[in-house]
Enzyme design. Structure first.
Site, PDB file in Angstrom:
ATOM      1  N   ASP A 155     130.555  -1.114 -49.138  1.00  0.00           N
ATOM      2  CA  ASP A 155     130.872   0.029 -50.000  1.00  0.00           C
ATOM      3  C   ASP A 155     129.662   0.920 -50.291  1.00  0.00           C
ATOM      4  O   ASP A 155     129.773   2.132 -50.301  1.00  0.00           O
ATOM      5  CB  ASP A 155     131.545  -0.423 -51.303  1.00  0.00           C
ATOM      6  CG  ASP A 155     130.699  -1.377 -52.136  1.00  0.00           C
ATOM      7  OD1 ASP A 155     129.613  -1.779 -51.689  1.00  0.00           O
ATOM      8  OD2 ASP A 155     131.153  -1.736 -53.243  1.00  0.00           O
ATOM      9  N   SER A 184     131.539  -5.747 -51.019  1.00  0.00           N
ATOM     10  CA  SER A 184     131.582  -4.754 -52.091  1.00  0.00           C
ATOM     11  C   SER A 184     130.807  -5.248 -53.303  1.00  0.00           C
ATOM     12  O   SER A 184     130.611  -6.453 -53.479  1.00  0.00           O
ATOM     13  CB  SER A 184     133.038  -4.465 -52.497  1.00  0.00           C
ATOM     14  OG  SER A 184     133.086  -3.687 -53.674  1.00  0.00           O
ATOM     15  N   HIS A 185     130.388  -4.313 -54.156  1.00  0.00           N
ATOM     16  CA  HIS A 185     129.732  -4.674 -55.401  1.00  0.00           C
ATOM     17  C   HIS A 185     130.726  -5.237 -56.419  1.00  0.00           C
ATOM     18  O   HIS A 185     130.325  -5.810 -57.429  1.00  0.00           O
ATOM     19  CB  HIS A 185     129.029  -3.454 -56.000  1.00  0.00           C
ATOM     20  CG  HIS A 185     127.759  -3.098 -55.295  1.00  0.00           C
ATOM     21  ND1 HIS A 185     127.727  -2.680 -53.980  1.00  0.00           N
ATOM     22  CD2 HIS A 185     126.473  -3.120 -55.724  1.00  0.00           C
ATOM     23  CE1 HIS A 185     126.465  -2.440 -53.629  1.00  0.00           C
ATOM     24  NE2 HIS A 185     125.689  -2.710 -54.659  1.00  0.00           N
ATOM     25  N   SER A 186     131.999  -5.064 -56.139  1.00  0.00           N
ATOM     26  CA  SER A 186     133.048  -5.536 -57.040  1.00  0.00           C
ATOM     27  C   SER A 186     133.941  -6.542 -56.328  1.00  0.00           C
ATOM     28  O   SER A 186     134.480  -6.244 -55.252  1.00  0.00           O
ATOM     29  CB  SER A 186     133.903  -4.351 -57.520  1.00  0.00           C
ATOM     30  OG  SER A 186     135.110  -4.788 -58.099  1.00  0.00           O
ATOM     31  N   SER A 228     123.218  -0.620 -50.814  1.00  0.00           N
ATOM     32  CA  SER A 228     122.613  -1.923 -51.073  1.00  0.00           C
ATOM     33  C   SER A 228     123.449  -3.055 -50.495  1.00  0.00           C
ATOM     34  O   SER A 228     122.922  -4.125 -50.169  1.00  0.00           O
ATOM     35  CB  SER A 228     122.411  -2.133 -52.571  1.00  0.00           C
ATOM     36  OG  SER A 228     123.612  -1.952 -53.284  1.00  0.00           O
TER      37      SER A 228
END
Length: 224
Positions: A68, A10-12, A71
């Site tokens: 997610d 995930s980006h987070s 990218s």
């Protein structure tokens, strides 16, 4: 046989860790690894975290990767290019909804599904995804009529348990006419407590598969 591992990209960092927390509640003992955020703690993805996560999640049976955003998929695909052929063959990037896919995949892994079965469970949890057509059963078939006793019936967790474990058998199985190896197809039945399941199986492991379904249904999937 060790369970298939899951890597959540995930980006987070907090989002990845949260998905791991939710999935772990449904499938204790399944290797679940979070690879969220950049190396400096920002929002984004990290090649190094994904590479390390694949290694950490693989206990021998392979890893299913869930992401997610697009990218994150690109980062995971970049990592795969740096793996050798043997390592790459044991990794699947699932086209799945992150939370729903992770939960379905984790339960399938816990139930003993192999790499392809776990990836399939994740992908069929995507909202609106069409389940595959039920397999054609060849004679001789094993069959039984079973009654659901658990309070919530054939909801997500029991459906994933059945589909995940049945995917590991060399058999074709239908439940009320739908593919017994499909989480989404089983959930779509909407079968509640007290309703009957007509289970039919054919193939070398038909008897074992039917016995597993009977055992789970009669035990209420451990939900009594």
């Amino acid at each position: 046989m060790t369970p298939v591992g899951l890597l959540i990209v995930s980006h987070s960092a907090r989002l990845a860790e949260g998905v791991v927390e939710v999935a772990a509640q449904m499938a204790a003992g399944v290797p679940l690894v979070a690879a969220g955020g950049t190396d400096d703690g920002g929002v984004g993805t990290s090649f190094e975290k994904v590479m390390e996560g694949i290694v950490a999640a693989d206990t021998g049976e392979g890893v299913v990767v869930l992401t997610d955003l697009g990218s994150a998929v690109m980062t995971a695909e970049s990592v795969l290019e740096f793996l050798d052929d043997e390592q790459r063959a044991k990794v699947r990037i699932a086209d799945a909804a992150l939370v729903e896919g992770a939960v379905a995949a984790a339960v399938a892994s816990k139930a003993g599904a192999g790499l392809e079965g776990v990836a399939r469970a994740a992908e069929e949890a995507v909202h609106g995804a069409e389940a595959e057509e039920a397999p054609e059963l060849t004679e001789p078939t094993e069959s039984a009529v079973l009654t659901l006793t658990n309070p919530l019936g054939l909801h997500a967790r029991p459906a994933a348990i059945l589909a995940g474990r049945l995917s590991a058998f060399d058999t074709a199985v239908t439940v009320n006419g739908v593919d017994g190896q499909s989480v989404m197809a089983l959930m779509a039945l909407g079968a509640g407590q007290g309703e009957q399941l007509v289970v039919e199986a054919s193939g070398p492991d038909a008897a074992q598969a039917l016995a597993f379904v009977r055992e789970q249904v009669e035990a209420g999937f451990g939900e009594h």
